[in-house]
Design a protein around this motif. Structure first.
Motif, PDB file in Angstrom:
ATOM      1  N   ARG A  82     -15.922   4.026  20.571  1.00 40.57           N
ATOM      2  CA  ARG A  82     -17.271   4.602  20.652  1.00 40.57           C
ATOM      3  C   ARG A  82     -17.399   5.894  19.857  1.00 40.57           C
ATOM      4  O   ARG A  82     -18.461   6.216  19.324  1.00 40.57           O
ATOM      5  N   LEU A  90     -32.776   2.984  18.363  1.00 37.41           N
ATOM      6  CA  LEU A  90     -33.597   2.713  19.548  1.00 37.41           C
ATOM      7  C   LEU A  90     -35.032   2.470  19.109  1.00 37.41           C
ATOM      8  O   LEU A  90     -35.455   2.952  18.058  1.00 37.41           O
ATOM      9  N   VAL A 174     -28.630  -0.924  35.468  1.00 34.25           N
ATOM     10  CA  VAL A 174     -29.018  -2.338  35.372  1.00 34.25           C
ATOM     11  C   VAL A 174     -30.544  -2.454  35.522  1.00 34.25           C
ATOM     12  O   VAL A 174     -31.192  -3.208  34.786  1.00 34.25           O
ATOM     13  N   PHE A 178     -33.217  -4.072  32.800  1.00 34.43           N
ATOM     14  CA  PHE A 178     -34.202  -5.116  33.100  1.00 34.43           C
ATOM     15  C   PHE A 178     -35.634  -4.626  32.844  1.00 34.43           C
ATOM     16  O   PHE A 178     -36.487  -5.396  32.443  1.00 34.43           O
ATOM     17  N   LEU A 189     -32.378  -4.453  25.766  1.00 35.57           N
ATOM     18  CA  LEU A 189     -31.411  -5.336  26.439  1.00 35.57           C
ATOM     19  C   LEU A 189     -30.768  -6.294  25.429  1.00 35.57           C
ATOM     20  O   LEU A 189     -29.549  -6.497  25.442  1.00 35.57           O
TER      21      LEU A 189
END
Ligand code: HEM
Ligand code: HEM
Length: 197
Positions: A82, A90, A174, A178, A189
């Motif tokens: 990383r 983004l 999470v 979603f 996602l």
């Protein structure tokens, strides 16, 4: 130059040379670590809170400790990778506060996972019971410190507390993934799923 994601048609921020998906290596490291950590959380809670048979409990403790060594290996690889890899761009529609929050949660996830590994390792090393972490092939991980009951108990309490903070943060993470998928429909996602581009 503006770039549109070919999957979602969302405008992506950044230069044309940057991908909007995590690489195969990034995805492999994310999903293997995610699956293992979810398993470790379930296994940890099951062996401490739910399993009553002493023999079964002992085996689960040994499995939890050995899998901890595998999580450490994968997380060390992941952190090193990383530091060198570039994150995908983004979506431009993502507000600044969400970017900051998402970055903060990601850094906190890394921190909490390493804190679980360190507290687990020190707890076992300092335990007066000589039960080191077993490795496949019959070897074991050497203890880090001399037996010290109080230190071991302090690490156990920390391991327990950090586990619940980690569970909370994973749920948030999470839920956010979603939200991006079902509500924002902005390709965040999908950036962690295989595909072209
Ligand atoms: C990311 C890695 C890890 C996760 C997610 C994890 C998760 C957990 C959880 C949820 C519990 C139950 C806590 C409770 O209810 O008190 C637990 C307990 C435990 N973990 Fe881990 N663990 C990890 C790494 C390790 C490592 C590396 C070791 C040691 C080598 C370890 C050793 C233990 C032990 C001995 C217990 C039982 C403590 C007790 O008897 O109360 N864990 N772990
Ligand atoms: C259904 C489960 C999960 C989904 C759908 C999911 C989805 C995602 C997505 C889409 C990203 C990329 C976000 C971005 O680029 O801004 C991401 C990043 C990340 N995820 Fe997950 N994730 C899941 C489970 C987990 C679990 C269990 C963990 C670990 C406890 C985890 C740890 C991370 C970390 C640390 C990052 C940051 C990546 C980096 O910047 O290196 N994820 N996840």
């Amino acid at each position: 130059m503006r770039k549109t994601c070919p999957v979602t048609r969302v405008v992506m921020k950044g230069t044309a040379s940057r991908s909007h998906r995590w690489s195969a290596t990034g995805q492999f490291l994310h999903w293997s670590c995610a699956a293992l950590i979810l398993f470790m959380l379930g296994l940890g809670l099951a062996m401490v809170e739910w399993v009553e048979d002493q023999g079964q409990r002992f085996d689960l403790y040994q499995l939890h400790k050995s899998l901890g060594a595998l999580v450490f290996l994968l997380m060390a690889l992941r952190a090193a990778w990383r530091l060198l890899a570039r994150a995908p761009v983004l979506p431009e529609s993502m507000p600044r506060h969400e970017r900051v929050l998402s970055k903060t949660v990601h850094v906190a996830l890394y921190g909490l996972i390493f804190a679980m590994l360190v507290t687990g390792y020190v707890m076992i090393s300092a335990s007066p019971l000589p039960l080191p972490i077993q490795l496949p092939g019959g070897g074991h991980v050497p203890n880090l410190v001399a037996p010290d009951f109080e230190l071991s108990e302090r690490m156990k309490a920390l391991h327990h507390r950090i586990a619940f903070v980690l569970i909370g943060l994973v749920l948030l993470h999470v839920a956010a993934a979603f939200k991006h998928w079902l509500w924002d429909r902005d390709g965040v996602l999908q950036s962690m799923l295989p595909g072209r581009g």
